[in-house]
Design a protein around this motif. Structure first.
Motif, PDB file in Angstrom:
ATOM      1  N   ALA A  18       0.851  -1.186   0.000  1.00 24.63           N
ATOM      2  CA  ALA A  18       0.000   0.000   0.000  1.00 24.63           C
ATOM      3  C   ALA A  18       0.889   1.239   0.000  1.00 24.63           C
ATOM      4  N   ARG A  19       0.488   2.239  -0.742  1.00 21.64           N
ATOM      5  CA  ARG A  19       1.280   3.461  -0.816  1.00 21.64           C
ATOM      6  C   ARG A  19       1.218   4.230   0.491  1.00 21.64           C
ATOM      7  N   THR A  20       2.370   4.746   0.889  1.00 22.72           N
ATOM      8  CA  THR A  20       2.442   5.554   2.099  1.00 22.72           C
ATOM      9  C   THR A  20       1.828   6.924   1.863  1.00 22.72           C
ATOM     10  N   ILE A  21       2.075   7.463   0.682  1.00 19.66           N
ATOM     11  CA  ILE A  21       1.583   8.794   0.350  1.00 19.66           C
ATOM     12  C   ILE A  21       0.353   8.651  -0.538  1.00 19.66           C
ATOM     13  N   THR A  22      -0.763   9.136  -0.050  1.00 18.15           N
ATOM     14  CA  THR A  22      -2.024   9.025  -0.779  1.00 18.15           C
ATOM     15  C   THR A  22      -2.120  10.122  -1.838  1.00 18.15           C
ATOM     16  N   ARG A  23      -3.126  10.009  -2.668  1.00 20.12           N
ATOM     17  CA  ARG A  23      -3.334  11.001  -3.720  1.00 20.12           C
ATOM     18  C   ARG A  23      -3.632  12.381  -3.122  1.00 20.12           C
ATOM     19  N   ALA A  24      -4.332  12.420  -2.010  1.00 17.51           N
ATOM     20  CA  ALA A  24      -4.635  13.704  -1.362  1.00 17.51           C
ATOM     21  C   ALA A  24      -3.353  14.392  -0.899  1.00 17.51           C
ATOM     22  N   LEU A  25      -2.418  13.622  -0.342  1.00 18.85           N
ATOM     23  CA  LEU A  25      -1.141  14.208   0.077  1.00 18.85           C
ATOM     24  C   LEU A  25      -0.322  14.658  -1.117  1.00 18.85           C
ATOM     25  N   LEU A  26      -0.360  13.904  -2.208  1.00 20.97           N
ATOM     26  CA  LEU A  26       0.356  14.317  -3.416  1.00 20.97           C
ATOM     27  C   LEU A  26      -0.193  15.635  -3.953  1.00 20.97           C
ATOM     28  N   THR A  49       6.046  14.460   8.391  1.00 26.64           N
ATOM     29  CA  THR A  49       6.219  13.882   9.722  1.00 26.64           C
ATOM     30  C   THR A  49       5.413  14.646  10.766  1.00 26.64           C
ATOM     31  N   VAL A  50       5.486  15.965  10.725  1.00 24.00           N
ATOM     32  CA  VAL A  50       4.828  16.786  11.751  1.00 24.00           C
ATOM     33  C   VAL A  50       3.309  16.810  11.552  1.00 24.00           C
ATOM     34  N   GLU A  51       2.863  17.033  10.332  1.00 26.49           N
ATOM     35  CA  GLU A  51       1.438  17.223  10.087  1.00 26.49           C
ATOM     36  C   GLU A  51       0.658  15.919   9.921  1.00 26.49           C
ATOM     37  N   HIS A  52       1.311  14.878   9.385  1.00 29.02           N
ATOM     38  CA  HIS A  52       0.559  13.674   9.034  1.00 29.02           C
ATOM     39  C   HIS A  52       1.113  12.397   9.654  1.00 29.02           C
ATOM     40  N   ASP A  53       2.115  12.510  10.507  1.00 25.14           N
ATOM     41  CA  ASP A  53       2.739  11.357  11.170  1.00 25.14           C
ATOM     42  C   ASP A  53       3.211  10.299  10.172  1.00 25.14           C
ATOM     43  N   ILE A  54       3.772  10.760   9.054  1.00 19.72           N
ATOM     44  CA  ILE A  54       4.312   9.861   8.031  1.00 19.72           C
ATOM     45  C   ILE A  54       5.802  10.110   7.937  1.00 19.72           C
ATOM     46  N   SER A  59      14.939  10.080  -0.346  1.00 25.20           N
ATOM     47  CA  SER A  59      15.068   9.304  -1.584  1.00 25.20           C
ATOM     48  C   SER A  59      13.739   8.657  -1.973  1.00 25.20           C
ATOM     49  N   SER A  60      12.997   8.151  -1.004  1.00 24.65           N
ATOM     50  CA  SER A  60      11.681   7.567  -1.292  1.00 24.65           C
ATOM     51  C   SER A  60      10.707   8.633  -1.766  1.00 24.65           C
ATOM     52  N   LEU A  61      10.774   9.801  -1.156  1.00 23.61           N
ATOM     53  CA  LEU A  61       9.908  10.899  -1.577  1.00 23.61           C
ATOM     54  C   LEU A  61      10.248  11.328  -3.003  1.00 23.61           C
ATOM     55  N   SER A  62      11.520  11.390  -3.310  1.00 24.47           N
ATOM     56  CA  SER A  62      11.943  11.761  -4.659  1.00 24.47           C
ATOM     57  C   SER A  62      11.440  10.749  -5.686  1.00 24.47           C
ATOM     58  N   ARG A  63      11.565   9.452  -5.393  1.00 25.93           N
ATOM     59  CA  ARG A  63      11.067   8.422  -6.309  1.00 25.93           C
ATOM     60  C   ARG A  63       9.559   8.519  -6.478  1.00 25.93           C
ATOM     61  N   THR A  64       8.852   8.792  -5.402  1.00 20.55           N
ATOM     62  CA  THR A  64       7.394   8.907  -5.468  1.00 20.55           C
ATOM     63  C   THR A  64       6.989  10.097  -6.322  1.00 20.55           C
ATOM     64  N   LEU A  65       7.637  11.234  -6.113  1.00 18.20           N
ATOM     65  CA  LEU A  65       7.307  12.426  -6.895  1.00 18.20           C
ATOM     66  C   LEU A  65       7.639  12.239  -8.371  1.00 18.20           C
ATOM     67  N   ASN A  66       8.764  11.594  -8.660  1.00 21.65           N
ATOM     68  CA  ASN A  66       9.120  11.338 -10.057  1.00 21.65           C
ATOM     69  C   ASN A  66       8.160  10.366 -10.710  1.00 21.65           C
ATOM     70  N   SER A  67       7.658   9.396  -9.957  1.00 24.47           N
ATOM     71  CA  SER A  67       6.738   8.414 -10.533  1.00 24.47           C
ATOM     72  C   SER A  67       5.392   9.027 -10.903  1.00 24.47           C
ATOM     73  N   VAL A  68       5.001  10.101 -10.226  1.00 29.94           N
ATOM     74  CA  VAL A  68       3.739  10.769 -10.569  1.00 29.94           C
ATOM     75  C   VAL A  68       3.959  11.985 -11.464  1.00 29.94           C
ATOM     76  N   GLY A  69       5.206  12.206 -11.869  1.00 29.35           N
ATOM     77  CA  GLY A  69       5.484  13.275 -12.820  1.00 29.35           C
ATOM     78  C   GLY A  69       5.767  14.626 -12.214  1.00 29.35           C
ATOM     79  N   LEU A  70       6.185  14.685 -10.977  1.00 29.54           N
ATOM     80  CA  LEU A  70       6.515  15.956 -10.336  1.00 29.54           C
ATOM     81  C   LEU A  70       8.021  16.063 -10.132  1.00 29.54           C
ATOM     82  N   SER A  71       8.755  16.118 -11.206  1.00 29.84           N
ATOM     83  CA  SER A  71      10.199  16.285 -11.083  1.00 29.84           C
ATOM     84  C   SER A  71      10.517  17.761 -10.856  1.00 29.84           C
ATOM     85  N   HIS A  72      11.710  18.027 -10.398  1.00 29.44           N
ATOM     86  CA  HIS A  72      12.135  19.405 -10.111  1.00 29.44           C
ATOM     87  C   HIS A  72      12.049  20.268 -11.368  1.00 29.44           C
ATOM     88  N   LYS A  73      12.439  19.704 -12.483  1.00 30.57           N
ATOM     89  CA  LYS A  73      12.431  20.448 -13.742  1.00 30.57           C
ATOM     90  C   LYS A  73      11.014  20.862 -14.132  1.00 30.57           C
TER      91      LYS A  73
END
Length: 81
Positions: A18-26, A49-54, A59-73
């Protein structure tokens, strides 16, 4: 064959972890990046961590963002427009 259908089982809908980061958090993170495109990943990790206890590594956050198409560029390009 017409009466009972195929012999093979359909694939299980339960696949992977199950994904740690839901669509609402994304969506919330996407809004944060559009407001301030200079955010660092460690700032987002702290917010999660502070707001959602996650707890998630940068590195995991970076992979998650890249997988949904939110790269820095892409974020920088959208913020400049």
């Amino acid at each position: 064959m017409e009466e009972h259908g195929p012999v093979n089982r359909p694939p299980s809908p339960l696949r992977g972890r199950a994904r740690t980061i839901t669509r609402a958090l994304l969506t919330a993170m996407e809004d944060m990046f559009f407001e301030d495109p200079d955010l660092y990943l460690d700032e987002i990790c702290t917010w999660l961590t502070v707001e959602h206890d996650i707890f998630i590594s940068t590195s995991s956050l970076s992979r998650t963002l890249n997988s949904v198409g939110l790269s820095h560029k892409i974020i920088q390009k959208l913020a400049s427009e």
